[in-house]
Motif scaffolding. Structure first.
Motif, short mmCIF file in Angstrom:
data_model
loop_
_atom_site.label_atom_id
_atom_site.label_comp_id
_atom_site.label_asym_id
_atom_site.label_seq_id
_atom_site.Cartn_x
_atom_site.Cartn_y
_atom_site.Cartn_z
N ARG A 117 0.86 -1.19 0.00
CA ARG A 117 0.00 0.00 0.00
C ARG A 117 0.89 1.24 0.00
NH1 ARG A 117 -1.40 -3.30 4.18
NH2 ARG A 117 -3.17 -4.68 3.75
N VAL A 118 0.71 2.10 -1.00
CA VAL A 118 1.53 3.30 -1.13
C VAL A 118 0.62 4.52 -1.25
CG1 VAL A 118 3.24 4.52 -2.52
CG2 VAL A 118 3.40 2.03 -2.25
N GLY A 119 0.74 5.44 -0.29
CA GLY A 119 -0.01 6.69 -0.33
C GLY A 119 0.90 7.83 -0.74
N LEU A 120 0.31 8.96 -1.13
CA LEU A 120 1.08 10.10 -1.61
C LEU A 120 0.79 11.35 -0.80
CD1 LEU A 120 0.55 9.73 -5.48
CD2 LEU A 120 2.42 8.81 -4.09
N LEU A 121 1.87 12.07 -0.43
CA LEU A 121 1.69 13.39 0.19
C LEU A 121 1.19 14.39 -0.84
CD1 LEU A 121 4.83 13.89 2.49
CD2 LEU A 121 2.50 13.35 3.19
N THR A 122 1.81 14.38 -2.02
CA THR A 122 1.36 15.21 -3.14
C THR A 122 1.13 14.28 -4.32
OG1 THR A 122 3.60 15.63 -3.98
CG2 THR A 122 2.74 17.15 -2.33
N VAL A 157 6.92 20.45 -5.67
CA VAL A 157 6.64 19.48 -4.61
C VAL A 157 6.98 20.02 -3.23
CG1 VAL A 157 7.37 17.27 -3.62
CG2 VAL A 157 6.75 17.40 -6.03
N SER A 158 8.20 20.53 -3.05
CA SER A 158 8.63 20.97 -1.72
C SER A 158 7.81 22.15 -1.21
CB SER A 158 10.12 21.34 -1.73
OG SER A 158 10.37 22.41 -2.62
N LYS A 159 7.27 22.96 -2.14
CA LYS A 159 6.44 24.10 -1.72
C LYS A 159 5.12 23.62 -1.11
CE LYS A 159 8.09 26.73 -5.72
NZ LYS A 159 7.66 27.34 -7.01
N ASP A 218 2.78 -1.59 7.02
CA ASP A 218 1.42 -1.74 6.50
C ASP A 218 1.14 -0.76 5.37
OD1 ASP A 218 0.48 -3.76 8.41
OD2 ASP A 218 0.75 -2.17 9.90
N ALA A 219 1.88 0.34 5.34
CA ALA A 219 1.74 1.32 4.27
C ALA A 219 3.00 2.15 4.19
CB ALA A 219 0.53 2.22 4.50
N ILE A 220 3.26 2.66 2.99
CA ILE A 220 4.36 3.59 2.75
C ILE A 220 3.78 4.86 2.20
CG2 ILE A 220 6.48 4.00 1.46
CD1 ILE A 220 5.29 0.46 1.74
N ILE A 221 4.25 6.01 2.69
CA ILE A 221 3.80 7.29 2.17
C ILE A 221 4.97 7.94 1.44
CG2 ILE A 221 2.90 9.57 2.72
CD1 ILE A 221 1.53 8.37 5.13
N ALA A 222 4.78 8.19 0.14
CA ALA A 222 5.79 8.84 -0.69
C ALA A 222 5.53 10.34 -0.72
CB ALA A 222 5.77 8.27 -2.10
N SER A 223 6.58 11.10 -0.96
CA SER A 223 6.45 12.56 -0.97
C SER A 223 5.81 13.08 -2.25
CB SER A 223 7.81 13.22 -0.77
OG SER A 223 8.27 13.03 0.55
N TYR A 224 6.02 12.37 -3.36
CA TYR A 224 5.46 12.84 -4.62
C TYR A 224 5.14 11.66 -5.53
CZ TYR A 224 10.39 12.51 -6.05
OH TYR A 224 11.67 12.08 -6.29
N HIS A 225 4.42 11.95 -6.59
CA HIS A 225 3.80 10.96 -7.47
C HIS A 225 4.75 9.84 -7.91
CE1 HIS A 225 2.06 9.41 -11.25
NE2 HIS A 225 0.87 9.78 -10.77
N ASP A 226 5.79 10.18 -8.67
CA ASP A 226 6.64 9.14 -9.25
C ASP A 226 7.49 8.42 -8.20
OD1 ASP A 226 5.53 9.93 -11.60
OD2 ASP A 226 7.42 10.27 -12.66
N GLN A 227 7.79 9.09 -7.12
CA GLN A 227 8.56 8.44 -6.04
C GLN A 227 7.82 7.23 -5.50
OE1 GLN A 227 8.70 9.99 -1.92
NE2 GLN A 227 10.87 10.40 -2.28
#
Length: 348
Positions: A161-166, A174-176, A261-270
């Motif tokens: 399971r991979v969620g996205l911050l942005t 992204v950093s903004k 149980d899940a990973i949260i990535a900072s941006y889409h392609d990551q």
């Protein structure tokens, strides 16, 4: 609780010049699927008949003009339009984009009104759907406006399971977009979804850094040290099992992801590149955090193979099964928590 076959799955048809209609019809050509749910395809009987004949599919359906005409255990096609549609396989067409939006809007309205139980969306073309009346980067942003809650793109399989911050944000911006408030909100959305939708009592979540090597102590960027690390520490101190930031380049290759149980990535392609590499054809895009269930396959319109009868319906079928599973899990969770004890929560 609803019996499986009585769960009504609404389906937006997506881009008619792509593979969406094909994977939808192939999914329900298997009559066993009707033992699990009742599908309602938002398109038109004329359009679905065209695809059935063109692809030589053995599919029977029930055309309806009102949602109170849905027949349980049958494929239902709701006439979201009546005009003839010129199908040109593989062609990006603004006119076809308008039909994709008609389908999506009709299905979303039905979802909001509880005429359907869950929504599964076939792929759209994000470019040809744009107009003065519809100005959203994609499904997720539109549904976030129409439905209650805080939406999050959550790519899921049974084991990953991979969620996205942005999500659909240019890399240069992204950093903004990443702030303490955003990190807290997205982690809370993932955490709550893991408990409510995936029946995980005490979720364990990993968060990937913003910069390469999480900034290398500020040499490659200060966002991880100034924003990410202190925010994750506060969240962890509040009692949630949240860890990171981890360097993204080695996280998946080392199998470290299997510990969470899940990973949260900072941006889409990551997040989506490793997710699709590990699970392509089995992955599902789930819009977590909303008051309704919406899923979609992990692929796009695939214009290059549209109309050839060779599209693989596996991911769309997985999206249907995932929607059913999440719907039932959420019903069970709500049943168990009708009268929850009011336990004070430490605020972040």
């Amino acid at each position: 609780m609803k019996k499986e076959e009585n769960i009504i799955v609404g389906i937006s048809i997506g881009d008619l010049n792509g593979i969406g209609p094909e994977v939808v019809l192939k999914t329900f050509q298997d009559a066993r699927m009707l033992e699990f749910c009742t599908p309602v395809i938002f398109a038109s009987a004329k359009t679905v008949s065209f695809y059935k004949n063109h692809l030589n599919l053995d599919v029977n359906f029930n055309g309806i003009n009102q949602l109170n005409q849905i027949v349980s255990g049958k494929i239902n096609v709701f006439n979201a339009w009546n005009e003839n549609v010129k199908i040109e396989f593989g062609v990006e067409s603004p006119k076809i984009g308008t039909f994709a939006i008609k389908s999506l809007e009709a299905a979303t309205k039905a979802l909001k009104n509880d005429n359907i139980d869950v929504l599964v969306t076939a792929p759209i073309n994000k470019h040809n759907i744009q107009s003065k009346d519809f100005n959203f980067p994609g499904h997720t942003d539109y549904l976030a406006k129409e439905l209650q809650g805080d939406s999050l793109m959550f790519m899921v399989t049974e084991t990953l399971r991979v969620g996205l911050l942005t999500d659909h944000v240019p890399v240069k911006d992204v950093s903004k977009h990443i702030s303490k408030k955003l990190i807290v909100n997205k982690i809370n959305t993932v955490y709550n979804s893991l408990q409510k939708d995936f029946k995980i009592g005490k979720p364990k979540i990993a968060v990937l850094g913003i910069n390469p090597h999480t900034g290398d102590n500020g040499v490659i960027g200060k966002e991880d040290d100034n924003v990410m690390r202190p925010t994750l520490k506060q969240i962890k101190d509040s009692g949630k099992l949240v860890f990171g930031p981890y360097a993204a380049d080695s996280f998946f290759g080392s199998d470290n992801y299997q510990k969470f149980d899940a990973i949260i990535a900072s941006y889409h392609d990551q997040g989506l590149i490793p997710f699709k590499t590990l699970s392509f054809g089995k992955g599902v895009n789930f819009t977590a955090g909303l008051n309704k269930i919406r899923t979609s396959p992990d692929h796009g319109t695939a214009y290059e193979i549209a109309g050839k009868g060779i599209a693989d319906e596996s991911s769309f079928k997985e999206a249907v099964f995932m929607a059913l599973k999440l719907f039932k899990n959420r019903l069970e969770y709500d049943e168990l928590h009708k009268n929850p004890l009011k336990v004070p929560q430490k605020k972040i």
